[in-house]
Scaffold this active site. Structure first.
Site, PDB file in Angstrom:
ATOM      1  CD  GLU A 219      36.152  38.816  25.328  1.00 24.10           C
ATOM      2  OE1 GLU A 219      35.964  38.233  26.423  1.00 24.10           O
ATOM      3  OE2 GLU A 219      37.069  38.505  24.558  1.00 24.10           O
TER       4      GLU A 219
ATOM      5  CD  GLU B 237      27.542  34.419  32.859  1.00 24.67           C
ATOM      6  OE1 GLU B 237      26.858  34.286  31.838  1.00 24.67           O
ATOM      7  OE2 GLU B 237      28.430  35.292  32.982  1.00 24.67           O
TER       8      GLU B 237
ATOM      9  CB  CYS C 162      31.381  38.995  32.189  1.00 19.71           C
ATOM     10  SG  CYS C 162      32.415  40.453  32.027  1.00 19.71           S
TER      11      CYS C 162
ATOM     12  CE  LYS D 259      20.507  44.595  20.108  1.00 21.48           C
ATOM     13  NZ  LYS D 259      19.661  45.118  21.182  1.00 21.48           N
TER      14      LYS D 259
END
Ligand code: NAD
Length: 483
Positions: free
Chosen positions: A250, A385, A284, A175
């Site tokens: 992750e 973040e 990331c 997905k």
């Protein structure tokens, strides 16, 4: 007219149960539809798991070198489609065409690498205490695995999950993110052309919560590999805790780059700019905190501001573009809110942080890359973040303080140091809390043949890519064989 992709279930492209579709837009030209995808319902995801379950036994029984051969063929097909795949990637995600080619090359390399890793699926033979016993281990697949991927590496991440999963004998339901599903659709076409048996690889698009949670809650799914935000990752861990299935997460980062007082400042500036701003900071592993020793601070600040102001902002299809557009308006608004917050928290905005709306920029989601100085440990802009082209500079007195600031955060994905001092480099690489450590290179560079993953809240602990991925997608069985 833009192509409409179906779901790929049991070897066939097919519409979703409700027949609705959604558009994948170009961030550089926000009204341009790159492709249309199925707005699937839970029933579609369940049908994909049906197909994957049905195919699981046959695929697991196939000899590993034969499974590997499909990956070799897929790498050849993707190599043939490289330019088209890179262009699609830039048009759906925005990154510069050179970086997009690099990402597709990585996908090709990953398929090639895993096609040679069937020898890595070995076990041990262990001397038994019994005269008649043959004692050995082998790696068995998990069964059906669900792979849930983000938008920022829309080609490489689907491949770096699928290739080892398939090699180990698992069947897959993929997905992708609805913000950039085209690259994964192209990869699905590649696998179909390589001749994978029906049901071995399935592709379903649609809302993250609906499709993701349907997959996660299906008791036939025995492994989930997710890359994305920490919030969604934690919710997956909570939802699956009761079933004790294998879950690989992750997630985000807030990655520091330490600039020592002996660093080559020009090189430190370049490595920080590349780490912070390439692909508009949509990585990331992007550098978001520059932790600079007092002696280097003023020269570093002056040079990085000058270099950043000279960066060329534009459509990623122009190979000279250095700062590409932001993925969508929601993400752009979120980044600009963080810029406003940084000012409110008392950091000094030295450059950038503005939405660009005139001329060619009016057509896309553009902003100028932002640099703050005077960022203090503990500020929200220093801890959270942002996932955009925003860099905070923190001044520190020595290496001990730099490492303490770098580590005082819940994330632990990547970290870097610029220094000519071997002792400082060794000390940093020993004490850094990050899973990926760079000495004199940008925080955002990784190689496909080595383990990839973070520490602390950036990960659930497994590693992706390299040989390490085989440990996630297989389980050891021990055989006590007596005649
Ligand atoms: P996201 O968490 O919003 O979405 C990731 C995927 O999860 C998408 O496919 C989405 O549709 C799906 N999803 C959303 N809600 C879900 C739910 N409730 N259950 C199951 N699936 C659900 O992340 P994003 O915005 O696509 O990607 C950006 C994030 O990904 C950043 O935090 C970035 O740091 C992280 N990221 C991490 C790595 C890494 O390897 N560590 C690599 C790339 C991106």
């Amino acid at each position: 007219m833009a192509k409409t992709y179906g779901n790929f279930i049991n070897g066939e492209w097919q519409p979703s149960a409700c027949g609705k579709t959604f558009a994948d837009f170009n961030p550089a030209h926000k009204h341009e539809v790159v492709a249309e995808f199925q707005e699937s319902e839970a029933a579609d995801a369940t049908r994909a798991v049906d197909a994957a379950s049905k195919a699981a036994d046959g695929w697991a029984r196939m000899a590993a070198p034969k499974r590997a051969d499909f990956l070799r063929k897929a790498s050849e097909i993707l190599r043939r489609r490289r330019d088209e795949a890179a262009e699609a990637l830039t048009r759906e995600e925005g990154k510069n065409i050179g970086e997009a080619r690099g990402e597709v090359d990585r996908s090709i390399g990953l398929l090639h690498f895993y096609s040679g890793q069937y020898t890595g699926l070995s076990g041990e033979t262990i001397p038994s205490f019994m005269d008649t016993r043959f004692l050995y281990t082998y790696r068995a697949p998990l069964g059906v695995v669900a792979l849930i991927t983000p938008w920022n590496f829309p080609s490489a991440i689907p491949v770096w999950k699928s290739a080892p999963a398939l090699l180990c004998g698992n069947t897959v339901v993929m997905k992708p993110s609805s913000l950039a599903p085209l690259s994964a659709a192209i990869f699905t076409e590649v696998l179909a052309e390589a001749g994978l048996p029906p049901g071995v690889f399935n592709f379903v698009t649609g809302g993250g919560r609906l499709i993701g949670e349907t997959l996660i809650n299906d008791s036939r799914v025995r492994g989930i590999s997710f890359t994305g935000s920490r919030e969604v990752g934690k919710s997956i861990m909570r939802t699956t805790a009761d079933r004790l299935i294998r879950v690989g997460l992750e997630m985000g980062g807030k990655n520091p780059m330490i600039v020592m007082d002996d660093a080559n400042i020009d090189r430190a500036v370049e490595d920080t700019v590349v780490g912070a701003f390439w692909a508009a900071g949509h990585k990331c592993t992007a550098t978001s905190r520059a932790i600079v020793l007092e002696k280097s601070h003023d020269e570093f600040v002056e040079k990085i501001v000058k270099r950043t102001q000279a960066l060329r902002i534009g459509d990623g299809m122009d190979p000279k573009t250095e700062i590409c557009p932001i993925i969508d308006d929601n993400q752009l608004n979120k980044i600009l809110e963080y810029v406003a917050l940084g000012k409110k928290e008392g950091a000094t905005l030295l450059t950038g942080g503005e939405r660009l709306t005139s001329g060619a920029y009016a057509d896309g989601h553009y902003m100028t890359p932002a640099i703050f100085s005077g960022m203090k440990p503990g500020m929200r802009t220093e801890q959270e973040e942002i996932f955009g082209p925003v860099l905070g500079i923190i001044k520190v007195k020595d290496l001990d303080e730099a490492i303490a600031v770098a580590n005082k955060i819940d994330f632990g994905l990547a970290a870097g140091i610029c220094t000519g001092n071997l002792k400082a480099a060794m000390e940093f690489s020993r004490r850094s809390d990050a899973g990926l450590i760079h000495v004199n290179s940008p925080t955002a560079g990784v190689e496909l043949q080595s383990p990839f993953g973070g520490c602390k809240e950036s990960t659930s602990g497994y590693r992706e890519m390299g040989k390490a991925a085989l440990d996630f997608y297989s389980q050891t069985k021990t055989v006590y064989m007596d005649a």
